[in-house]
Design a protein around this motif. Structure first.
Motif, PDB file in Angstrom:
ATOM      1  N   ASP A  68      -6.456   0.394 -22.631  1.00  0.00           N
ATOM      2  CA  ASP A  68      -7.694  -0.073 -22.177  1.00  0.00           C
ATOM      3  C   ASP A  68      -8.674   1.004 -22.264  1.00  0.00           C
ATOM      4  O   ASP A  68      -8.426   2.274 -22.371  1.00  0.00           O
ATOM      5  CB  ASP A  68      -7.755  -0.604 -20.697  1.00  0.00           C
ATOM      6  N   VAL A  69     -10.093   1.160 -22.193  1.00  0.00           N
ATOM      7  CA  VAL A  69     -11.134   1.577 -22.405  1.00  0.00           C
ATOM      8  C   VAL A  69     -11.986   1.331 -21.339  1.00  0.00           C
ATOM      9  O   VAL A  69     -12.125   0.056 -20.999  1.00  0.00           O
ATOM     10  CB  VAL A  69     -11.847   1.852 -23.632  1.00  0.00           C
ATOM     11  N   SER A  70     -12.979   2.420 -20.661  1.00  0.00           N
ATOM     12  CA  SER A  70     -13.994   1.947 -19.885  1.00  0.00           C
ATOM     13  C   SER A  70     -15.206   1.301 -20.628  1.00  0.00           C
ATOM     14  O   SER A  70     -15.303   1.362 -21.910  1.00  0.00           O
ATOM     15  CB  SER A  70     -14.694   3.100 -19.046  1.00  0.00           C
ATOM     16  N   ILE A  71     -15.966   0.478 -20.029  1.00  0.00           N
ATOM     17  CA  ILE A  71     -17.163  -0.167 -20.627  1.00  0.00           C
ATOM     18  C   ILE A  71     -18.168   0.957 -21.397  1.00  0.00           C
ATOM     19  O   ILE A  71     -18.667   0.745 -22.462  1.00  0.00           O
ATOM     20  CB  ILE A  71     -17.902  -1.174 -19.698  1.00  0.00           C
ATOM     21  N   MET A  72     -18.218   1.939 -20.713  1.00  0.00           N
ATOM     22  CA  MET A  72     -19.262   2.918 -21.184  1.00  0.00           C
ATOM     23  C   MET A  72     -18.538   3.706 -22.412  1.00  0.00           C
ATOM     24  O   MET A  72     -19.168   4.050 -23.262  1.00  0.00           O
ATOM     25  CB  MET A  72     -19.321   4.161 -20.267  1.00  0.00           C
ATOM     26  N   GLU A  73     -17.189   3.846 -22.430  1.00  0.00           N
ATOM     27  CA  GLU A  73     -16.631   4.417 -23.719  1.00  0.00           C
ATOM     28  C   GLU A  73     -16.589   3.498 -24.716  1.00  0.00           C
ATOM     29  O   GLU A  73     -16.841   3.791 -25.931  1.00  0.00           O
ATOM     30  CB  GLU A  73     -15.158   4.680 -23.223  1.00  0.00           C
ATOM     31  N   LEU A  74     -16.447   2.166 -24.588  1.00  0.00           N
ATOM     32  CA  LEU A  74     -16.581   1.162 -25.380  1.00  0.00           C
ATOM     33  C   LEU A  74     -18.283   1.291 -25.933  1.00  0.00           C
ATOM     34  O   LEU A  74     -18.310   1.257 -27.350  1.00  0.00           O
ATOM     35  CB  LEU A  74     -16.542  -0.265 -24.768  1.00  0.00           C
ATOM     36  N   ALA A  75     -19.083   1.263 -25.107  1.00  0.00           N
ATOM     37  CA  ALA A  75     -20.293   1.501 -25.490  1.00  0.00           C
ATOM     38  C   ALA A  75     -20.497   2.520 -26.656  1.00  0.00           C
ATOM     39  O   ALA A  75     -21.433   2.411 -27.708  1.00  0.00           O
ATOM     40  CB  ALA A  75     -21.444   1.417 -24.208  1.00  0.00           C
ATOM     41  N   GLN A  76     -20.107   3.532 -26.138  1.00  0.00           N
ATOM     42  CA  GLN A  76     -20.184   4.830 -27.059  1.00  0.00           C
ATOM     43  C   GLN A  76     -19.683   4.748 -28.399  1.00  0.00           C
ATOM     44  O   GLN A  76     -20.225   5.282 -29.457  1.00  0.00           O
ATOM     45  CB  GLN A  76     -19.616   6.073 -26.167  1.00  0.00           C
ATOM     46  N   MET A  77     -18.287   3.948 -28.339  1.00  0.00           N
ATOM     47  CA  MET A  77     -17.942   3.540 -29.783  1.00  0.00           C
ATOM     48  C   MET A  77     -18.590   2.823 -30.562  1.00  0.00           C
ATOM     49  O   MET A  77     -18.565   2.789 -31.757  1.00  0.00           O
ATOM     50  CB  MET A  77     -16.456   2.964 -29.196  1.00  0.00           C
ATOM     51  N   VAL A  78     -19.058   1.589 -29.765  1.00  0.00           N
ATOM     52  CA  VAL A  78     -19.969   0.836 -30.663  1.00  0.00           C
ATOM     53  C   VAL A  78     -21.211   1.624 -31.246  1.00  0.00           C
ATOM     54  O   VAL A  78     -21.673   1.297 -32.213  1.00  0.00           O
ATOM     55  CB  VAL A  78     -20.556  -0.474 -29.686  1.00  0.00           C
ATOM     56  N   ALA A  79     -21.860   2.379 -30.411  1.00  0.00           N
ATOM     57  CA  ALA A  79     -22.943   3.031 -30.825  1.00  0.00           C
ATOM     58  C   ALA A  79     -22.809   4.025 -32.124  1.00  0.00           C
ATOM     59  O   ALA A  79     -23.501   4.185 -33.052  1.00  0.00           O
ATOM     60  CB  ALA A  79     -23.292   4.015 -29.795  1.00  0.00           C
ATOM     61  N   ARG A  80     -21.468   4.636 -32.157  1.00  0.00           N
ATOM     62  CA  ARG A  80     -21.040   5.388 -33.356  1.00  0.00           C
ATOM     63  C   ARG A  80     -20.906   4.686 -34.680  1.00  0.00           C
ATOM     64  O   ARG A  80     -21.253   4.730 -35.601  1.00  0.00           O
ATOM     65  CB  ARG A  80     -19.712   5.986 -33.149  1.00  0.00           C
ATOM     66  N   VAL A  81     -20.314   3.097 -34.320  1.00  0.00           N
ATOM     67  CA  VAL A  81     -20.185   2.353 -35.425  1.00  0.00           C
ATOM     68  C   VAL A  81     -21.575   1.873 -35.856  1.00  0.00           C
ATOM     69  O   VAL A  81     -21.656   1.879 -37.164  1.00  0.00           O
ATOM     70  CB  VAL A  81     -19.155   0.879 -34.974  1.00  0.00           C
ATOM     71  N   VAL A  82     -22.303   1.499 -35.158  1.00  0.00           N
ATOM     72  CA  VAL A  82     -23.736   1.028 -35.621  1.00  0.00           C
ATOM     73  C   VAL A  82     -24.537   2.126 -36.062  1.00  0.00           C
ATOM     74  O   VAL A  82     -25.557   1.799 -36.783  1.00  0.00           O
ATOM     75  CB  VAL A  82     -24.385   0.460 -34.291  1.00  0.00           C
ATOM     76  N   GLY A  83     -24.404   3.267 -35.490  1.00  0.00           N
ATOM     77  CA  GLY A  83     -25.336   4.265 -35.918  1.00  0.00           C
ATOM     78  C   GLY A  83     -26.395   4.578 -35.021  1.00  0.00           C
ATOM     79  O   GLY A  83     -27.559   5.370 -35.225  1.00  0.00           O
ATOM     80  N   PHE A  84     -26.267   4.211 -33.692  1.00  0.00           N
ATOM     81  CA  PHE A  84     -27.221   4.499 -32.730  1.00  0.00           C
ATOM     82  C   PHE A  84     -27.087   5.787 -32.062  1.00  0.00           C
ATOM     83  O   PHE A  84     -25.942   6.351 -31.682  1.00  0.00           O
ATOM     84  CB  PHE A  84     -27.047   3.497 -31.657  1.00  0.00           C
ATOM     85  N   GLN A  85     -28.031   6.491 -31.927  1.00  0.00           N
ATOM     86  CA  GLN A  85     -28.015   8.044 -31.715  1.00  0.00           C
ATOM     87  C   GLN A  85     -28.770   8.461 -30.454  1.00  0.00           C
ATOM     88  O   GLN A  85     -29.066   9.447 -30.173  1.00  0.00           O
ATOM     89  CB  GLN A  85     -28.804   9.179 -32.724  1.00  0.00           C
ATOM     90  N   GLY A  86     -29.681   7.255 -29.717  1.00  0.00           N
ATOM     91  CA  GLY A  86     -30.309   7.537 -28.616  1.00  0.00           C
ATOM     92  C   GLY A  86     -29.652   7.509 -27.202  1.00  0.00           C
ATOM     93  O   GLY A  86     -28.293   7.816 -27.188  1.00  0.00           O
TER      94      GLY A  86
END
Length: 323
Positions: free
Chosen positions: A252-270
């Motif tokens: 499992d991963v935390s929701i924050m860790e998941l959000a950070q992974m999604v941000a990397r995949v999408v290319g969000f840097q904010g």
């Protein structure tokens, strides 16, 4: 020849199972696949389901149809979630039996387990404590589905099996901005932030709850493995089946860790911030997958690779799925 009916073939799970069965048929398996859209067959209509089963007489039924959604949807439409899911399960399972179907596989959810259950969650934790309030109606319906299968097996000698997947993601998911599950909701939020040039994305809750995520193609493979379409696997799995079986990755991963992974995949840097006014749900949901591993199956899709696969599907299909 085996006639297999896939209920819910247009959904994420049913679609993945259908793709794998079509691949088996192309490879030479002697199977006929039966599907119906919701417009063609309303699974909450008892008479309609009865007529369909009596006419088609499938050999195997795969019940992947369900009303599903995230925390917001479950909180907003609890009556819809319990009613529609109970009706679908009762109609499909009973009418399958009435039509002489002896083999059935139904798909459930990890939300069947108590909110405060020991982690990772074992199959025998079912009905040992209080459910998570935010999705209790849906969970009650899914527990009823397990017990329906158990009861028909006990009374009528059928072979109706239940698999309980952890949180799913992948092609065909629901990306609605409010009614989707956490992962597609994050994808949409980060994608729209990138498109708009936004510098901040806010996620629901504290970001601390931990969740396990399984690619839908892994679930489809596991479902057909548990169902045991070939006789050797079927006989081996029959000896291993007790009530229901967990399907997950065991990680499992935390929701924050998941959000950070999604941000990397999408290319969000904010910046990623939290909205503590929104509910967290269950603190942790991790499956014990020892029983399925003991039968010889493990998940194979890496989370980061699966996230990229899902995002690419979203990009390719966003016009069709835009709400």
């Amino acid at each position: 020849m085996q006639k297999i009916y896939i209920a819910g073939h247009r959904g994420m799970v049913g679609g993945a199972i259908l793709r794998q069965l079509e691949a088996r048929r192309t490879a030479g398996d002697d199977i006929t696949l039966i599907t119906r859209t919701h417009a063609e067959l309303d699974l909450t209509d008892q008479a309609a389901v009865h007529g369909f089963m009596q006419t088609e007489k499938p050999d195997i039924v795969i019940l992947a149809a369900a009303k599903v959604g995230g925390i917001h949807a479950n909180n907003t439409y609890p009556a819809d979630f319990i009613y529609e899911n109970l009706m679908i399960e009762c109609n499909v399972i009973h009418q399958a039996y009435a039509a002489g179907v002896t083999r059935l596989l139904q798909l459930g959810s990890s939300c069947i387990y108590p909110r405060s259950v020991a982690q990772p969650m074992k199959e025998d934790a079912l009905l040992t404590g209080v459910l998570e309030p935010t999705n209790e109606p849906y969970a009650v319906a899914k527990i009823a589905g397990i017990k329906l299968c158990e009861s028909y097996n006990r009374q009528h000698g059928t072979d109706y099996r239940s698999v309980m997947p952890t949180n799913l993601y992948g092609p065909g998911d629901n990306f609605h901005p409010e009614n989707s599950h956490v992962l597609p909701a994050l994808f949409r939020r980060f994608h729209e932030a990138v498109q708009a040039g936004g510098g901040e994305v806010q996620i629901w809750g504290s970001g601390k709850p931990r969740r396990e995520f399984l690619h839908v193609d892994d679930l489809a493979e596991a479902s057909l493995f548990v169902l045991g379409l070939d006789r050797e696997t079927y006989n081996a799995n029959t000896q291993s089946m007790l009530s229901h079986i967990n399907v997950g990755t065991g990680v499992d991963v935390s929701i924050m860790e998941l959000a950070q992974m999604v941000a990397r995949v999408v290319g969000f840097q904010g910046r990623i911030t939290n909205d503590p006014s929104k509910p967290d749900g269950t603190p942790r949901k991790l499956m014990d997958v020892g029983r399925l591993a003991g039968m010889g199956w493990r998940a194979s899709v890496d989370l980061e690779k699966g996230l990229l696969d899902t995002y690419n599907w979203f990009i390719d299909n966003q016009d069709a799925i835009r709400h």
